[in-house]
Design an enzyme around this catalytic site. Structure first.
Site, short mmCIF file in Angstrom:
data_model
loop_
_atom_site.label_atom_id
_atom_site.label_comp_id
_atom_site.label_asym_id
_atom_site.label_seq_id
_atom_site.Cartn_x
_atom_site.Cartn_y
_atom_site.Cartn_z
CD GLN A 89 0.87 39.84 2.40
OE1 GLN A 89 0.03 40.68 2.71
NE2 GLN A 89 1.86 40.12 1.57
CG HIS A 107 -3.21 36.60 5.05
ND1 HIS A 107 -3.02 37.58 4.11
CD2 HIS A 107 -2.90 37.17 6.24
CE1 HIS A 107 -2.61 38.70 4.71
NE2 HIS A 107 -2.52 38.48 5.99
CB CYS A 134 -16.37 18.21 11.57
SG CYS A 134 -14.74 18.12 12.33
CB THR A 175 2.88 42.07 -0.96
OG1 THR A 175 1.93 42.53 -0.01
CG2 THR A 175 4.28 42.35 -0.49
CB ALA A 219 6.50 37.66 -9.88
P1 OAD Z 1 -2.63 43.17 -3.66
O1 OAD Z 1 -3.63 42.83 -4.72
O2 OAD Z 1 -2.97 44.21 -2.69
O3 OAD Z 1 -1.26 43.62 -4.35
C1 OAD Z 1 -0.66 42.90 -5.39
C2 OAD Z 1 0.67 43.57 -5.74
O4 OAD Z 1 1.31 42.78 -6.72
C3 OAD Z 1 0.53 44.98 -6.29
O5 OAD Z 1 1.50 45.82 -5.67
C4 OAD Z 1 0.85 44.81 -7.79
O6 OAD Z 1 1.52 45.93 -8.34
C5 OAD Z 1 1.77 43.61 -7.76
N1 OAD Z 1 1.74 42.81 -8.99
C6 OAD Z 1 0.71 42.57 -9.85
N2 OAD Z 1 1.06 41.76 -10.84
C7 OAD Z 1 2.38 41.44 -10.63
C8 OAD Z 1 3.33 40.61 -11.31
N3 OAD Z 1 3.01 39.94 -12.42
N4 OAD Z 1 4.58 40.54 -10.79
C9 OAD Z 1 4.92 41.21 -9.66
N5 OAD Z 1 4.08 41.99 -8.99
C10 OAD Z 1 2.81 42.10 -9.45
O7 OAD Z 1 -2.22 41.79 -2.94
P2 OAD Z 1 -1.50 41.55 -1.53
O8 OAD Z 1 -0.53 42.62 -1.20
O9 OAD Z 1 -1.03 40.15 -1.54
O10 OAD Z 1 -5.69 39.01 2.59
O11 OAD Z 1 -2.75 41.66 -0.55
C11 OAD Z 1 -2.55 41.44 0.80
C12 OAD Z 1 -3.77 40.80 1.41
O12 OAD Z 1 -4.94 41.57 1.10
C13 OAD Z 1 -4.13 39.45 0.86
O13 OAD Z 1 -3.37 38.40 1.43
C14 OAD Z 1 -5.57 39.30 1.19
C15 OAD Z 1 -6.04 40.69 0.87
O14 OAD Z 1 -7.08 41.16 1.62
C16 OAD Z 1 -6.55 38.08 3.00
O15 OAD Z 1 -7.27 37.45 2.25
C17 OAD Z 1 -6.54 37.88 4.47
ZN ZN Z 2 -15.30 19.24 14.28
#
Ligand code: OAD
Ligand code: ZN
Length: 235
Positions: A89, A107, A134, A175, A219
């Site tokens: 993502q 994404h 472009c 995530t 991670a």
């Molecule tokens: P979030 O910011 O919602 O979640 C991040 C997750 O990573 C949380 O559950 C944290 O607990 C965990 N976390 C933080 N630090 C960490 C570490 N060092 N090791 C392991 N885990 C850790 O991010 P996403 O779930 O990726 O979309 O968000 C999903 C989507 O929401 C993104 O792709 C973005 C956003 O809107 C778009 O831009 C389209």
């Molecule tokens: Zn173009």
């Protein structure tokens, strides 16, 4: 054959120093999602959106992949029992910079732009704005980040569905499990009924209870250890 499918989120890049979205110092804390992550926001204030993604790309470029990205790339290279697929993502380039060869950017990508005149998508590692011409059609004023915003359809969903159907192990890393459709992949995998499921996260996500196994920690420590476990199990 044991096919392994990873779904990664912002938590895997947190150990590189890149902000996650929803943690307390997260990206969405300092910005209104409506302003920088919707098409309506882009129409309202293009400059703010160009600045946001140019800044984010510059910040991303100044940082590096961490041991978690390197471990997944190593697994993709060394795993002989089946396919290793990375669905991310994240819009950063760290999986690829770390050496992963096949990364599905559902994404979009910080280093790509899309022309709204001719729909051409191309790599762009420098700043762009409303004056950018472009590469394909030669027109200015139509370039946008190739990022999936709220209300837009994630990319490569047909390929992702195929990968989920073939998965024997499904692993979600870093995530929060709140943004769909990615948050729903675990339910889809369970409905298919074939894969073992693992969540690797700093804290249990919103969908944690749906996984067979949960590994807690950062991670950069947990992912290399888990990858070693997979590599030694194949011997
Ligand atoms: P979030 O910011 O919602 O979640 C991040 C997750 O990573 C949380 O559950 C944290 O607990 C965990 N976390 C933080 N630090 C960490 C570490 N060092 N090791 C392991 N885990 C850790 O991010 P996403 O779930 O990726 O979309 O968000 C999903 C989507 O929401 C993104 O792709 C973005 C956003 O809107 C778009 O831009 C389209
Ligand atoms: Zn173009």
């Amino acid at each position: 054959m044991t096919n392994i499918v990873f779904l990664t989120g912002a938590g895997i890049s947190a150990d590189s120093g890149l902000s996650t979205f929803r943690d307390s110092d997260g990206l969405w804390n300092n910005h209104r999602v409506d302003d920088v992550a919707t098409y309506e926001g882009f129409v309202r204030n293009r400059k703010m959106v160009y600045d946001f993604y140019n800044d984010l790309r510059r910040q991303e470029t100044s940082l590096k992949p961490n041991p978690a990205h390197y471990a997944l790339a190593k697994l993709q290279r060394e795993y002989k029992n089946g396919k290793v697929t990375i669905i991310t993502q994240n819009v950063d380039d760290y999986h690829t910079v770390a050496g992963a060869t096949d990364v599905i950017h559902m994404h979009g990508h910080l280093h790509q732009v899309r022309c709204e005149n001719c729909m051409h998508v191309y790599r762009c590692d420098t700043d762009y704005d409303e004056t950018t011409v472009c590469q394909k059609c030669g027109k200015a004023g139509h370039i946008r980040p190739n990022i999936v915003w709220f209300g837009e359809m994630p990319l490569y969903m047909a390929r992702i569905e195929e990968e989920l159907e073939q998965a024997d192990i499904f692993v979600a890393i870093g995530t929060s499990g709140v943004v769909y459709p990615a948050a729903g992949f675990i339910s889809r995998v369970r409905a298919i009924g074939r894969a073992q499921t693992v969540e690797i996260n700093l804290e249990p996500s919103e969908v944690n209870r749906l996984f067979d196994r949960s590994i807690k920690g950062r991670a950069k420590d947990t992912v290399p250890a888990y990858v070693d476990e997979l590599l030694s199990a194949q011997k």
